[in-house]
Scaffold this active site. Structure first.
Site, PDB file in Angstrom:
ATOM      1  N   PHE A   1       5.137   1.738  -2.942  1.00  0.00           N
ATOM      2  CA  PHE A   1       4.107   1.767  -1.892  1.00  0.00           C
ATOM      3  C   PHE A   1       3.749   0.379  -1.379  1.00  0.00           C
ATOM      4  CE2 PHE A   1      -0.051   0.236  -3.253  1.00  0.00           C
ATOM      5  CZ  PHE A   1       0.150   0.010  -4.604  1.00  0.00           C
ATOM      6  N   LYS A   2       4.080  -0.651  -2.158  1.00  0.00           N
ATOM      7  CA  LYS A   2       3.679  -1.993  -1.738  1.00  0.00           C
ATOM      8  C   LYS A   2       4.357  -2.416  -0.434  1.00  0.00           C
ATOM      9  CE  LYS A   2       2.063  -3.529  -6.212  1.00  0.00           C
ATOM     10  NZ  LYS A   2       2.368  -2.369  -7.075  1.00  0.00           N
TER      11      LYS A   2
END
Ligand SMILES: *Cc1c(COP(=O)(O)O)cnc(C)c1O
Length: 498
Positions: free
Chosen positions: A109-110
């Site tokens: 998700f980063k």
């Protein structure tokens, strides 16, 4: 919107300044002085937009130096490397909706923040008339590193150096970093854990600030860690996106509340959910899910933050954290923006490793949050169970979120539709996912990828399959104390005596 330091109310900056400096000069984090208000009509209008347009619309009031049009073009660049469904939802049943945040270039998700941050950073430098090379220093528990390298490697006028705990990341995670090409990248392994790496990075920043020669050099040092305001804002957007998706698929009506369950480490992703809620997104409980490093579970349940405890290297390594940096921004909210109180908590944390908030803050916090944790065997059990019951394969971090959510439901019987933030592809943690499925994992990482592919009948993501043929360009391993020297050598900075 002005941003203020969480540790002194007289330090106020614009969003461009906050993005460029990362950390405030007093060691605090930049936090909003007030939050925007999205009405239900505003939220409804978001469903007409593409993902990057939606992010621009949500981000605009949080980044008030930028117009929505400017953000539209930056977001279009940032999200071009994602598939057409940027943040898809997978419903396991009527109320459990997995928000898949792992379809970006490094499969975690980063990417949502780190594909956008380089563009925000170079636009901010321009706005401020700063003509320097931005040097990004980032400590990583795994996923930040590859996402930062991937995001910055092609952006001119930037250099990026990533530090990872040598034995705290998976082999695939390591390869994602060490095979990174690009003149402007540096990757260094640390003999220590994530907190050691993060503390050392913070120390380098402080020393640079105090050294005039370095402050006046051609370099501008900044951070891509989740303490950067430019990291938090893009994450607020996907909660809005998920909400409009649920409306679109008829799972909820406009105005209905949802819960979110977030596997948490540095408290960045769940803080973004909190800001979404406070800005008008109808949300009920924020479910904070930790692994065996359950310092946040204890904090939310008792009001006492105590990092003096054993550190565990778990199968969800990106959450192996005992000092949750972004919690500081939440403390600022919780104390009604009382910078003095936050400063005291933080100095107590630095001196004694713990602090305690008062009764009314505790009460407010338990209204907002539910907290729980899952140890490794519960995490494995959950991967197996979700696979058997729903034919859905999740990674070790997401499984922590699902397990804590399950416990929450059996405790409270709360039937509110819930978003589960799914933070990484199961293929990034193939070894432990295979074990959880009861498969014996033979051979090297790549054999494990193909095995997982066979078992799950899903393709190995090409990004991972291609790592096998790439060369490891970065081989340095050092003690945390030597990090500074390596950075200065790399940048060819002569004056090492700081
Ligand atoms: C970073 C990370 C987390 C933790 O996110 P925070 O914002 O630090 O709470 C969870 N899962 C994965 C896969 C991550 O990379």
């Amino acid at each position: 919107m002005k941003l203020v330091s969480t540790r002194s109310s007289n330090i106020q900056v614009s969003s461009a300044e906050a993005i460029v400096s990362g950390l405030s000069a007093d060691g605090g984090l930049f936090a909003p002085s007030a939050l925007p208000e999205f009405s239900l009509a505003d939220i409804s209008a978001l469903s007409e937009k593409s993902y990057s347009q939606l992010t621009a619309a949500v981000a605009a009031p949080f980044l008030s130096d930028f117009t929505e049009e400017e953000l539209n073009s930056l977001c279009a660049l940032a999200y071009k490397n994602f598939p057409s469904k940027v943040a898809p939802l997978v419903s396991l049943d009527d109320k459990t909706h997995v928000l898949e945040l792992f379809h970006g270039p490094t499969l975690a998700f980063k990417d949502f923040a780190l594909q956008l941050l380089p563009y925000l950073l170079s636009a901010s430098l321009k706005k401020l008339g700063i003509n320097k090379t931005a040097v990004i220093l980032a400590a990583t528990s795994g996923d930040t590193g590859s996402a930062a390298l991937e995001g910055f490697s092609s952006v001119p006028g930037t250099k990026v150096c990533v530090f990872y705990p040598e034995s705290g990341v998976s082999a695939i995670q390591r390869l994602q970093m060490t095979t990174q090409a690009g003149e402007n990248t540096k990757v260094i392994g640390i003999k220590g854990n994530f907190d050691d790496a993060q503390s050392a990075v913070k120390k380098i920043f402080t020393e640079i600030k105090e050294n005039e020669n370095l402050s006046n050099s051609d370099y501008l040092f900044t951070s891509a860690n989740s303490i950067n305001w430019g990291r938090i804002v893009p994450q607020i957007a996907y909660y809005f996106s998920a909400y409009t998706s649920l409306i679109g698929s008829g799972k909820i009506k406009l105005g209905d509340s949802v819960n979110v369950a977030v596997p948490t480490g540095n408290f960045g992703n769940i803080l973004a959910a909190y800001y979404a809620k406070k800005s008008g997104l109808p949300m009920n409980k924020l479910i904070c899910a930790s692994n065996a490093n359950n310092v946040l579970t204890d904090f939310i349940n008792t009001g006492i933050y105590n990092k003096n405890r054993e550190f565990y290297a778990t199968i969800s390594p990106s959450m192996d954290i005992l000092i949750s940096s972004n919690l500081e921004r939440f403390l600022f909210e919780l104390t009604d923006k009382n910078a003095n109180a936050v400063k005291e908590f933080m100095s107590s944390l630095a001196d004694t490793g713990c602090y305690e908030i008062d009764g009314s803050a505790k009460c407010l916090m338990s209204k907002l949050f539910h907290a729980g944790f899952a140890n490794d065997s519960e995490t494995e059990y959950t991967i197996n169970k979700i696979w058997k019951e729903h034919g859905y394969l999740c990674d070790t971090h997401t499984a922590v979120g699902l397990k804590v959510y399950e416990d929450y439901v059996s405790k409270t019987q709360d039937n509110t539709p819930t978003l589960i933030a799914s933070t990484a592809s199961p293929f990034k943690f193939a070894d432990n996912v295979l074990k959880a499925l009861g498969e014996t994992a033979y051979g090297d990482d790549f054999e494990k990828l193909s095995k997982l592919s066979k078992v799950s009948i899903m393709n190995v993501p090409t990004i991972l399959a291609s790592l096998e043929k790439k060369e490891e360009n970065h081989k340095i391993i050092c003690e945390p104390e030597q990090m500074k020297t390596h950075v200065f050598d790399w940048l060819n900075i002569k004056n090492k005596k700081i």
